[in-house]
Write an enzyme that holds these catalytic residues in place. Structure first.
Site, PDB file in Angstrom:
ATOM      1  N   ALA A  32       0.872  -1.191   0.000  1.00  0.00           N
ATOM      2  CA  ALA A  32       0.000   0.000   0.000  1.00  0.00           C
ATOM      3  C   ALA A  32       0.908   1.239   0.000  1.00  0.00           C
ATOM      4  O   ALA A  32       0.785   2.133   0.833  1.00  0.00           O
ATOM      5  CB  ALA A  32      -0.954   0.015   1.188  1.00  0.00           C
ATOM      6  N   HIS A  37       6.954   5.898   1.397  1.00  0.00           N
ATOM      7  CA  HIS A  37       7.763   4.730   1.010  1.00  0.00           C
ATOM      8  C   HIS A  37       8.648   5.093  -0.189  1.00  0.00           C
ATOM      9  O   HIS A  37       9.811   4.692  -0.254  1.00  0.00           O
ATOM     10  CB  HIS A  37       6.863   3.564   0.571  1.00  0.00           C
ATOM     11  CG  HIS A  37       5.968   3.034   1.651  1.00  0.00           C
ATOM     12  ND1 HIS A  37       4.612   3.222   1.637  1.00  0.00           N
ATOM     13  CD2 HIS A  37       6.240   2.294   2.747  1.00  0.00           C
ATOM     14  CE1 HIS A  37       4.081   2.622   2.696  1.00  0.00           C
ATOM     15  NE2 HIS A  37       5.046   2.062   3.386  1.00  0.00           N
ATOM     16  N   GLN A 156       9.443   1.624  16.487  1.00  0.00           N
ATOM     17  CA  GLN A 156       9.922   0.495  15.669  1.00  0.00           C
ATOM     18  C   GLN A 156      11.393   0.715  15.275  1.00  0.00           C
ATOM     19  O   GLN A 156      12.217  -0.194  15.361  1.00  0.00           O
ATOM     20  CB  GLN A 156       9.043   0.389  14.425  1.00  0.00           C
ATOM     21  CG  GLN A 156       9.614  -0.507  13.332  1.00  0.00           C
ATOM     22  CD  GLN A 156       8.616  -0.713  12.201  1.00  0.00           C
ATOM     23  OE1 GLN A 156       7.653  -1.440  12.356  1.00  0.00           O
ATOM     24  NE2 GLN A 156       8.836  -0.087  11.059  1.00  0.00           N
ATOM     25  N   LEU A 192       2.053  10.933   6.059  1.00  0.00           N
ATOM     26  CA  LEU A 192       1.608   9.912   5.109  1.00  0.00           C
ATOM     27  C   LEU A 192       1.594   8.555   5.791  1.00  0.00           C
ATOM     28  O   LEU A 192       2.483   8.209   6.560  1.00  0.00           O
ATOM     29  CB  LEU A 192       2.535   9.871   3.894  1.00  0.00           C
ATOM     30  CG  LEU A 192       2.540  11.116   3.020  1.00  0.00           C
ATOM     31  CD1 LEU A 192       3.313  10.861   1.728  1.00  0.00           C
ATOM     32  CD2 LEU A 192       1.125  11.560   2.681  1.00  0.00           C
ATOM     33  N   SER A 194      -0.207   4.319   5.084  1.00  0.00           N
ATOM     34  CA  SER A 194      -1.067   3.462   4.271  1.00  0.00           C
ATOM     35  C   SER A 194      -2.492   3.471   4.831  1.00  0.00           C
ATOM     36  O   SER A 194      -3.464   3.281   4.116  1.00  0.00           O
ATOM     37  CB  SER A 194      -0.535   2.031   4.284  1.00  0.00           C
ATOM     38  OG  SER A 194       0.799   2.031   3.844  1.00  0.00           O
ATOM     39  N   ARG A 195      -2.602   3.704   6.142  1.00  0.00           N
ATOM     40  CA  ARG A 195      -3.929   3.713   6.765  1.00  0.00           C
ATOM     41  C   ARG A 195      -4.761   4.914   6.341  1.00  0.00           C
ATOM     42  O   ARG A 195      -5.985   4.901   6.502  1.00  0.00           O
ATOM     43  CB  ARG A 195      -3.798   3.702   8.288  1.00  0.00           C
ATOM     44  CG  ARG A 195      -3.331   2.363   8.829  1.00  0.00           C
ATOM     45  CD  ARG A 195      -2.914   2.483  10.271  1.00  0.00           C
ATOM     46  NE  ARG A 195      -2.088   1.340  10.651  1.00  0.00           N
ATOM     47  CZ  ARG A 195      -2.529   0.281  11.284  1.00  0.00           C
ATOM     48  NH1 ARG A 195      -3.788   0.210  11.639  1.00  0.00           N
ATOM     49  NH2 ARG A 195      -1.727  -0.710  11.588  1.00  0.00           N
TER      50      ARG A 195
END
Ligand code: PAF
Length: 286
Positions: A32, A37, A156, A192, A194-195
């Site tokens: 996505a 990315h 993360q 930004l 993907s969700r």
């Protein structure tokens, strides 16, 4: 650009690249793909001979089955984008190719030195075990010189640094360098993600309240008498006052230890907010 779906084909390709003396950049993703990315991939393409992008919605890092089922997937669109920005290989395995049934159903053990006990780790038990499981497997398969991660998932990133520092003592990942990449935002300020694909136009407008509040908090932190505690609370109250937003946590922590801090020096504020049913995260460095 080549799409590879098996571990053995990936390892054979990597060996060929290594034999030819090529440097390898890895960009791990769950697909996505968006401009955030793309910025990681472009940086890898600029800095390495070969860029491998993994596109794998990793089931072991989801502690909520519904979230896993709803995670957006569009490999054709992802492949188009990756081709247009110069990635050489996409690794897109199935969960069965990536894991044995036993690996899929047991928690991957890892010593996080407490980094998993706060914020996302507290809210999503087992999440980082799954992240470390998949990322360490990708490092093992691709043996990259550099791996690229976004600062939007700041916790993360801290955990991946910890994992690599611990394992490099044992020589596992050689001289692998983790490259931290800044958050990419829409012109409006929205980070930004993907969700964001799951947000309606009006929810997107509402979600702007998150980044606006974080940016405003940089000034609040400079006001006379400002403390970490009162800025933290002001951020929570300001976001919660916006209809349609609900803060899960906002914590101002030290950028390295992720532990609560009393000063704004080397501090980062990390927020998770529900915008309707969609869980969004963002952060700001003070
Ligand atoms: O940040 C992500 O998209 C994922 O957590 C990652 C690093 C690709 C592991 O599945």
């Amino acid at each position: 650009m080549q799409i590879i779906t098996t571990k053995s084909a990936l390892q054979a390709t990597i060996q060929e690249c290594k034999d030819a003396g090529k440097t390898i950049g890895l960009v791990p993703t769950m697909g996505a793909l968006h401009a955030g990315h793309a910025s990681l991939v472009k940086q890898s393409v600029a800095e390495n001979d070969i860029t491998v992008v993994s596109v794998f919605v990793n089931p072991t890092q989801f502690n909520n089955k519904e979230d896993l089922a709803k995670y957006p997937r569009n490999i054709e669109r992802d492949a188009e984008l990756l081709k247009s920005i110069g990635a050489q290989y996409v690794f897109a395995p199935t969960p069965e190719e990536m894991y044995s049934a036993e690996e899929m159903n047991t928690t991957f053990e890892f010593d996080f030195a407490g980094l998993d006990k706060v914020m996302e780790g507290k809210m999503r038990p087992g999440h980082f075990n799954g992240v470390v499981q998949v990322v360490s497997r990708l490092f093992y398969l691709v043996r990259p010189d550099k791996a690229y991660f976004g600062e939007k998932d700041f916790q993360q990133l801290a955990i991946i640094h910890h994992m690599v520092e611990r394992s490099s003592m044992a020589g596992t990942f050689g001289d692998l360098q983790i490259v931290d990449c800044p958050i990419v935002r829409e012109a409006s300020g929205l980070a930004l993600s993907s969700r964001n694909e799951r947000l309606s136009e009006s929810e997107k407008e509402t979600a702007l309240g998150i980044s606006k509040t974080l940016f405003a908090s940089l000034n609040w932190a400079k006001e006379p008498g400002a403390t970490v505690e009162n800025v933290q609370q002001r951020v929570i109250d300001t976001i919660n006052a916006i209809e349609g937003l609900e803060v899960e946590y906002y914590e101002i922590v030290d950028q390295t230890t992720l532990l609560p801090t009393k000063t704004f020096e080397h501090a980062i504020g990390c927020v998770t907010v529900y915008c309707g049913p969609v869980r969004l995260i963002d952060n700001i460095k003070y």
